[in-house]
Design an enzyme around this catalytic site. Structure first.
Site, PDB file in Angstrom:
ATOM      1  N   HIS A 136      35.700  34.604  48.891  1.00  0.00           N
ATOM      2  CA  HIS A 136      36.253  35.795  49.517  1.00  0.00           C
ATOM      3  C   HIS A 136      36.186  36.952  48.529  1.00  0.00           C
ATOM      4  CE1 HIS A 136      39.690  34.196  47.297  1.00  0.00           C
ATOM      5  NE2 HIS A 136      40.384  35.300  47.511  1.00  0.00           N
ATOM      6  N   HIS A 152      38.448  39.033  47.117  1.00  0.00           N
ATOM      7  CA  HIS A 152      39.444  39.432  46.128  1.00  0.00           C
ATOM      8  C   HIS A 152      38.798  39.352  44.755  1.00  0.00           C
ATOM      9  CE1 HIS A 152      43.158  38.694  48.866  1.00  0.00           C
ATOM     10  NE2 HIS A 152      42.728  39.948  48.945  1.00  0.00           N
ATOM     11  N   ASP A 198      39.429  38.565  41.740  1.00  0.00           N
ATOM     12  CA  ASP A 198      39.480  37.440  40.814  1.00  0.00           C
ATOM     13  C   ASP A 198      38.519  36.326  41.197  1.00  0.00           C
ATOM     14  OD1 ASP A 198      41.347  37.299  43.007  1.00  0.00           O
ATOM     15  OD2 ASP A 198      42.208  35.490  42.123  1.00  0.00           O
ATOM     16  N   HIS A 199      37.806  36.490  42.309  1.00  0.00           N
ATOM     17  CA  HIS A 199      36.838  35.478  42.730  1.00  0.00           C
ATOM     18  C   HIS A 199      35.387  35.973  42.692  1.00  0.00           C
ATOM     19  CE1 HIS A 199      39.740  32.409  44.218  1.00  0.00           C
ATOM     20  NE2 HIS A 199      40.526  33.481  44.194  1.00  0.00           N
ATOM     21  N   ASP A 257      41.741  30.227  48.073  1.00  0.00           N
ATOM     22  CA  ASP A 257      43.050  30.802  48.371  1.00  0.00           C
ATOM     23  C   ASP A 257      43.397  30.626  49.852  1.00  0.00           C
ATOM     24  OD1 ASP A 257      42.340  31.618  45.871  1.00  0.00           O
ATOM     25  OD2 ASP A 257      43.069  33.673  46.106  1.00  0.00           O
ATOM     26  N   HIS A 291      44.204  27.881  40.415  1.00  0.00           N
ATOM     27  CA  HIS A 291      44.634  29.209  40.846  1.00  0.00           C
ATOM     28  C   HIS A 291      46.104  29.436  40.512  1.00  0.00           C
ATOM     29  CE1 HIS A 291      45.090  32.747  43.563  1.00  0.00           C
ATOM     30  NE2 HIS A 291      43.822  32.930  43.226  1.00  0.00           N
TER      31      HIS A 291
END
Length: 305
Positions: free
Chosen positions: A62, A64, A66-67, A212, A270
């Site tokens: 996805h 976001h 941090d990914h 997530d 995570h």
């Protein structure tokens, strides 16, 4: 075939001095599959001596940061190092547009072919297949479109017992025996039963990456009996309400899903930066599902046949 997962990053939205943003490398035979690419992934690949050019596929769960904030830099480095092998990139809608904009304003024209596959994150769909594995999306429940990934080996052939094979068998018939077929004559009579001249095949291995998401028991049919399940565990269960509000899960919820799915092993990752010591997360999960590990940078998890 080697089937091995290495953790490159396990932190949630904010990195810490000893935990990087989410990234993993799944080694399948002589190829690397990169799963998510948070900031700092390049440095982690160098730290663990993982050659960029052996990465064949990249999967982004996805959008976001941090990914995927490490992705443009990694793709640029592959270009600077003279990569020519095509690279397959699997990601949600919008990722291709983001990369195109970054490369356009930086004047970057990749010297290799980047093949983008836009994902429908809301359904369980096969997105990749080769001679040995399949990859499916797993629908997550997050604040923005998000999916996980299920990697499965295809069924393996039955090893032949050479000393039991009749001399009259042809090469095509031997192949059919290896794939579990009996050999029959023109009238349909069985000449050779495959179970009498073969041994049981080695088992097919599997890895499920649940990015997530809120706790989703609806995922059980997709995760049942997988060898290794990675599931986010941002919080301990005392923050269950906060986890739900922020579209995340607790360590106990991850363990409950692993137990219900009867997986072989669970990995937690995570982690919120509030946890300097991850022991409470591990202990909480192990109360429900003892076969649990933490996804710590540098750790390797091999799945044996």
């Amino acid at each position: 075939m080697e089937f091995e997962l290495r953790i490159l990053g396990s932190s949630s939205a904010t990195p810490s001095t000893n935990r990087h943003h989410t990234a993993q490398v799944l080694t399948l035979g002589n190829q690397y599959h990169l799963i998510d690419c948070g900031e700092g992934t390049q440095m982690q690949l160098m730290q663990y001596k993982i050659k960029y050019q052996r990465i064949c596929n990249i999967y982004i769960s996805h959008l976001h940061g941090d990914h995927y904030f490490g992705l443009a830099g990694l793709l640029s480095t592959m270009h600077l190092q003279g990569r020519h092998t095509p690279l397959h990139l699997f990601g949600p809608p919008g990722l291709s547009e983001i990369l195109s904009l970054q490369f356009r304003y930086s004047g970057t024209n990749l010297c290799y072919k980047l093949i983008f596959h836009e994902l429908d994150t809301a359904c369980f769909t096969q997105i990749f297949e080769d001679e040995e594995i399949t990859v499916h999306t797993i629908p997550m429940e997050h604040r923005i479109p998000c999916c996980g990934f299920l990697f499965r080996e295809k069924p393996k052939p039955y090893p032949l017992i050479k000393e039991k094979l009749p001399d009259f068998l042809t090469p095509p018939q031997l192949v059919r025996l290896k794939w579990g077929e009996d050999i029959r004559d023109a009238q349909g009579n069985v000449l050779v039963y495959h179970q009498e001249v073969t041994m049981p095949p080695k088992r097919s291995r599997s890895y499920a990456y649940c990015s997530d998401s809120r706790y989703r028991p609806e995922l059980l049919p997709y995760l049942r009996h997988v060898d290794l399940l990675y599931h986010e565990a941002t919080f301990t269960d005392e923050y269950r309400e906060r986890a739900y509000y922020t579209f995340h899960s607790t360590a106990r919820q991850a363990a409950e899903l692993a137990a219900a799915a009867e997986v072989r092993r669970l990995l937690l990752g995570h982690f919120s930066v509030r946890y300097k010591d991850l022991t409470p997360l591990l202990e909480e999960a192990m109360e429900v599902f003892p076969a649990t590990n933490l996804a710590i940078e540098g750790d390797v998890f091999s799945i044996q046949e």
